[in-house]
Design an enzyme around this catalytic site. Structure first.
Site, PDB file in Angstrom:
ATOM      1  CG  LEU A   1     -22.284   3.370   0.507  1.00 55.04           C
ATOM      2  CD1 LEU A   1     -21.342   4.459   0.984  1.00 55.04           C
ATOM      3  CD2 LEU A   1     -22.921   2.660   1.689  1.00 55.04           C
TER       4      LEU A   1
ATOM      5  CE1 TYR B   1      -3.343  -2.705   0.234  1.00 59.64           C
ATOM      6  CE2 TYR B   1      -3.702  -2.179   2.534  1.00 59.64           C
ATOM      7  CZ  TYR B   1      -4.021  -2.910   1.421  1.00 59.64           C
ATOM      8  OH  TYR B   1      -5.029  -3.849   1.488  1.00 59.64           O
TER       9      TYR B   1
ATOM     10  N   PRO C   1     -15.983  -3.624   2.395  1.00 55.10           N
ATOM     11  CG  PRO C   1     -16.078  -2.999   4.643  1.00 55.10           C
ATOM     12  CD  PRO C   1     -15.111  -3.217   3.511  1.00 55.10           C
ATOM     13  CG  LEU C   2     -19.017   0.553   3.268  1.00 60.45           C
ATOM     14  CD1 LEU C   2     -18.691   1.973   3.708  1.00 60.45           C
ATOM     15  CD2 LEU C   2     -20.427   0.168   3.708  1.00 60.45           C
TER      16      LEU C   2
END
Length: 270
Positions: free
Chosen positions: A205, A44, A193-194
């Site tokens: 969302l 990352y 998770p979204l």
């Protein structure tokens, strides 16, 4: 409720954050509010996120579980490639030790970058992970981006601390893996998770039904989506990521949100 640190890097999980001080403040606030599970990776940035974690939190609390992953690398333009040969996995683990400033990493996930069923190469990868654990470089082995067949094959050789796969309201293809983890008492950690987070076709969302449920409960849609995951299975560990302290607080609030039967029925068919 843990924290996924990927979004602390720059755009595309590459390079430094736009505001280094804010990234450090976010990490410290997460731990202040009880987060004891932080997900990261040396690739990352690369190395950016691990170095931020080290600056913000070192020396680490004994209660803090740092979870990293190996199997990938970044090039100098931000591209992501497999780095999953056994010797590369060992090198990746050693990179995490250096950038996090630790003698061992509590959990390291073997992230699979190649499609296909478990084979001799997968066995060699597992052998490298087991050797690193036996040498004291990591305390436990996890898996990421795997099938039930990979999980069962791995368990023939070693304990598995956790499985990290894609799973959210809009993508339940890993349900068989989640079920197998539940039967075996293994933690399941859904990455993203979204969905992609924010808005757009890869996010959960924007679903109208989710917005209606959130309005009825007086909370944000992200809180409902995260709370749903926690209601789905007792072995679910969440690591939602954000670079905003405001969103961090919303995410953490999902841990105490109780969804009623009506909400669960509606979300089950979202």
């Amino acid at each position: 409720m843990g924290y996924g640190a990927m979004r602390l890097a720059g755009r595309g999980v590459f390079g430094p954050p736009p505001d280094r001080d804010e990234a450090i403040a976010l990490l410290r606030e997460a731990v202040h509010h009880g987060v004891d599970h932080i997900d990261t990776a040396a690739y990352y940035g690369p190395d950016v996120v691990n170095e931020l974690i080290r600056q913000a939190l070192h020396p680490y609390s004994p209660e803090l579980v740092l979870v990293s992953k190996v199997g990938a690398r970044r090039d100098d333009r931000g591209g992501i490639f497999a780095a999953d040969e056994p010797n590369q996995l060992r090198h990746g683990i050693e990179e995490n030790l250096r950038s996090l400033g630790v003698d061992y990493v509590p959990v390291v996930n073997l992230r699979l970058m190649r499609a296909g069923p478990p084979d001799a190469f997968f066995d060699d990868q597992l052998a490298a992970m087991i050797a690193a654990r036996d040498d004291g470089l990591i305390a436990a082995i996890g898996l990421s981006n795997v099938t039930v067949a990979h999980l069962v094959r791995a368990l023939a050789f070693t304990d598995v601390a956790c499985v990290q796969n894609s799973y959210h309201l809009g993508d339940r293809r890993s349900q068989p893996v989640l079920d197998e983890c539940g039967r075996r008492g293994i933690a399941f950690v859904p990455f993203a998770p979204l969905g992609s987070g924010g808005t757009g076709e890869r996010s959960v969302l924007d679903a109208p039904k989710l917005a209606l449920i959130a309005t009825r409960l007086g909370v944000q849609p992200a809180e409902v989506a995260l709370a749903w995951l926690l209601h789905v299975a007792a072995n679910m560990l969440l690591i939602p990521g954000t670079s905003s302290r405001l969103h961090l607080r919303d995410n953490l609030a999902a841990a105490t949100l109780r969804l009623d039967d009506e909400a669960m029925r509606e979300l089950s068919v979202l």
